[in-house]
Design a protein around this motif. Structure first.
Motif, PDB file in Angstrom:
ATOM      1  N   VAL A 164       0.847  -1.203   0.000  1.00 60.25           N
ATOM      2  CA  VAL A 164       0.000   0.000   0.000  1.00 60.25           C
ATOM      3  C   VAL A 164       0.878   1.247   0.000  1.00 60.25           C
ATOM      4  O   VAL A 164       0.653   2.186  -0.772  1.00 60.25           O
ATOM      5  CB  VAL A 164      -0.955   0.000   1.221  1.00 60.25           C
ATOM      6  CG1 VAL A 164      -1.621   1.359   1.390  1.00 60.25           C
ATOM      7  CG2 VAL A 164      -1.997  -1.110   1.082  1.00 60.25           C
ATOM      8  N   PHE A 165       1.906   1.238   0.852  1.00 57.57           N
ATOM      9  CA  PHE A 165       2.810   2.383   0.917  1.00 57.57           C
ATOM     10  C   PHE A 165       3.404   2.661  -0.470  1.00 57.57           C
ATOM     11  O   PHE A 165       3.357   3.786  -0.968  1.00 57.57           O
ATOM     12  CB  PHE A 165       3.933   2.112   1.932  1.00 57.57           C
ATOM     13  CG  PHE A 165       4.860   3.271   2.134  1.00 57.57           C
ATOM     14  CD1 PHE A 165       4.579   4.242   3.079  1.00 57.57           C
ATOM     15  CD2 PHE A 165       6.018   3.402   1.370  1.00 57.57           C
ATOM     16  CE1 PHE A 165       5.422   5.337   3.263  1.00 57.57           C
ATOM     17  CE2 PHE A 165       6.868   4.488   1.542  1.00 57.57           C
ATOM     18  CZ  PHE A 165       6.570   5.450   2.492  1.00 57.57           C
ATOM     19  N   ASN A 166       3.922   1.619  -1.106  1.00 58.30           N
ATOM     20  CA  ASN A 166       4.581   1.806  -2.400  1.00 58.30           C
ATOM     21  C   ASN A 166       3.622   2.284  -3.482  1.00 58.30           C
ATOM     22  O   ASN A 166       3.974   3.114  -4.307  1.00 58.30           O
ATOM     23  CB  ASN A 166       5.248   0.502  -2.842  1.00 58.30           C
ATOM     24  CG  ASN A 166       6.492   0.203  -2.029  1.00 58.30           C
ATOM     25  OD1 ASN A 166       7.076   1.106  -1.435  1.00 58.30           O
ATOM     26  ND2 ASN A 166       6.891  -1.051  -1.983  1.00 58.30           N
ATOM     27  N   VAL A 167       2.404   1.776  -3.462  1.00 57.93           N
ATOM     28  CA  VAL A 167       1.472   2.123  -4.531  1.00 57.93           C
ATOM     29  C   VAL A 167       1.013   3.584  -4.397  1.00 57.93           C
ATOM     30  O   VAL A 167       0.826   4.284  -5.398  1.00 57.93           O
ATOM     31  CB  VAL A 167       0.299   1.106  -4.571  1.00 57.93           C
ATOM     32  CG1 VAL A 167      -0.876   1.526  -3.723  1.00 57.93           C
ATOM     33  CG2 VAL A 167      -0.128   0.829  -5.994  1.00 57.93           C
ATOM     34  N   ILE A 168       0.882   4.049  -3.154  1.00 56.75           N
ATOM     35  CA  ILE A 168       0.494   5.455  -2.968  1.00 56.75           C
ATOM     36  C   ILE A 168       1.654   6.363  -3.395  1.00 56.75           C
ATOM     37  O   ILE A 168       1.461   7.351  -4.107  1.00 56.75           O
ATOM     38  CB  ILE A 168       0.060   5.749  -1.511  1.00 56.75           C
ATOM     39  CG1 ILE A 168      -1.217   4.966  -1.169  1.00 56.75           C
ATOM     40  CG2 ILE A 168      -0.168   7.245  -1.310  1.00 56.75           C
ATOM     41  CD1 ILE A 168      -1.700   5.119   0.277  1.00 56.75           C
TER      42      ILE A 168
END
Ligand SMILES: *[C@@H]1O[C@H](CO)[C@@H](O)[C@H](O)[C@H]1NC(C)=O
Ligand SMILES: *[C@@H]1O[C@H](CO)[C@@H](O)[C@H](O)[C@H]1NC(C)=O
Ligand SMILES: *[C@@H]1O[C@H](CO)[C@@H](O)[C@H](O)[C@H]1NC(C)=O
Length: 389
Positions: A150-154
């Motif tokens: 999630v962190f990377n995709v945001i």
């Protein structure tokens, strides 16, 4: 009919103008539907979300990413309960449950250093401070442990919106988000060219590995469970996990020696979350001797105040590893509170949260722009106190 619709239109325009002038703190939510295909999802499998308010003027090329807090979940049952809340599912999120105030404010007088930056709230729905990454979905509950994805995709989405070309970038976060800003700081920095100024601020995220009131480290077992359930260890600092039990590397004091990117620690020595949930927990205090005092410091006995002062000393010892290098900054007061950068009065306004008359908003800005060294600990007013107006 014409008149009614004209009236409606006029009213609507007035409301819009009013909001523009008065400034609204509510910022719309963006859901990253496409992330589901990569398995970058909230606990319940719903897509991740963020709120974005575009920068202007001189702030156009500056980006602030603020990570929302909200504790952790340490068991299937606990994480499953979260899926019924905004901390486990984007389906439960509304823009109004996270307003842009304090460090996220768009008003110059309320947020002098960051008001015109591109400001983003990264919504927290994974229960692991964005460290989880388990391929298998729990069959019984459909739980997904994918916080790191999630962190990377945001971040990827924001890079594509212009963050890639940023001049200044600040990754901040409060509570579990303040922990995430430390744990992700170097990985985040690696998304940018070396000439981009990238720094991290942790607000109320320095969860210390200190003795609880029973003289033990009972909270450590909780982090063991979080890190095991979410398989977080592969996303913690490898220089740390190669030296000790991975769940210890979930603690800032064991991770910080390996963080190369500039970090600012904003904290209260008497952080209410730590006092209540790490130090005087029901497990550490089975007789409930601190049950009232930990809720309201005005009712603490003088012995209990002494114990709290000892806790303060232990916390400050745990902070020493941050080091006093020029890239490090800290602002540590003795307010009985938890989280100080999202709330307008603590961020800027409230005189009792200041140190040497400097507001937190000014201290963080001075440190970010290298205007001065900010390494401040309140050693005058050392008793726990409420910092209200
Ligand atoms: C956010 O602001 C709205 C008004 O714009 C208000 O209704 C809401 O309660 C606020 N939310 C929080 C969490 O304070
Ligand atoms: C970054 O800047 C380059 C050159 O000015 C431009 O071509 C590109 O579109 C920009 N990228 C983003 C994501 O804004
Ligand atoms: C920085 O920390 C070192 C080691 O603890 C200490 O010797 C030194 O005096 C400190 N420097 C300042 C300016 O506080």
């Amino acid at each position: 009919m014409m008149k009614v619709s004209q009236w409606l239109l006029q009213t609507l325009l007035c409301v819009l103008v009013f909001l523009k002038i008065e400034g609204t703190t509510e910022v719309g939510i963006t859901i990253i539907e496409g992330a589901v295909a990569n398995g970058a999802v909230c606990l319940d499998g719903s897509p991740p979300a963020y709120q974005f308010d575009a920068g202007s003027g001189e702030g156009l090329h500056n980006w602030l990413l603020h990570i929302q807090g909200g504790g952790w979940c340490n068991s299937i049952e606990d994480c499953h309960t979260r899926t019924y809340s905004l901390y486990g599912s984007s389906k439960k999120m509304k823009s109004s449950d996270y307003n842009f105030t304090g460090i996220l404010s768009n008003k110059q007088d309320l947020n002098p250093n960051f008001y015109n930056w591109n400001r983003v709230a990264m919504r927290y729905c994974d229960g692991s401070s964005f460290t989880g990454d388990v391929e298998a979905v729990d069959p019984g509950t459909n739980l997904h442990f994918r916080g790191a994805r999630v962190f990377n995709v945001i971040v990827d989405e924001l890079l594509g919106k212009g963050m890639k070309n940023a001049s200044n970038v600040l990754l901040s976060g409060s509570s579990a988000g303040g922990l995430a800003s430390i744990l992700h700081c170097d990985k985040f920095r690696a998304f940018f060219p070396t000439n981009t100024r990238v720094k991290c601020v942790s607000d109320a995220g320095y969860f210390a590995h200190v003795k609880d009131i029973s003289g033990e480290y009972k909270f450590e077992g909780y982090y063991d469970q979080v890190v095991t359930l979410h398989e977080s260890s592969k996303n913690l600092y490898p220089e740390c996990t190669s030296k000790m039990k991975p769940s210890l590397c979930f603690y800032p004091q064991f991770a910080m020696p390996y963080v190369k990117t500039p970090v600012f620690i904003l904290h209260s020595t008497y952080d209410t979350f730590q006092v209540q949930n790490i130090w005087a927990t029901p497990q550490a205090d089975p007789k409930g001797l601190f049950a009232k005092c930990k809720q309201d410091i005005n009712v603490c006995s003088s012995d209990q105040i002494q114990r709290l002062k000892d806790f303060r000393s232990d916390f400050l010892n745990a902070l020493l590893v941050v080091g006093n290098g020029s890239s490090r900054g800290w602002f540590v007061n003795n307010c009985f509170t938890h989280g100080q950068c999202e709330y307008q009065s603590k961020w800027l306004g409230n005189p009792s949260s200041r140190l040497n008359h400097k507001a937190i908003a000014e201290a963080v800005g001075d440190w970010f722009y290298d205007r001065s060294t900010i390494q401040m600990i309140d050693s005058q007013n050392v008793l726990p106190h409420y910092c209200n107006n």
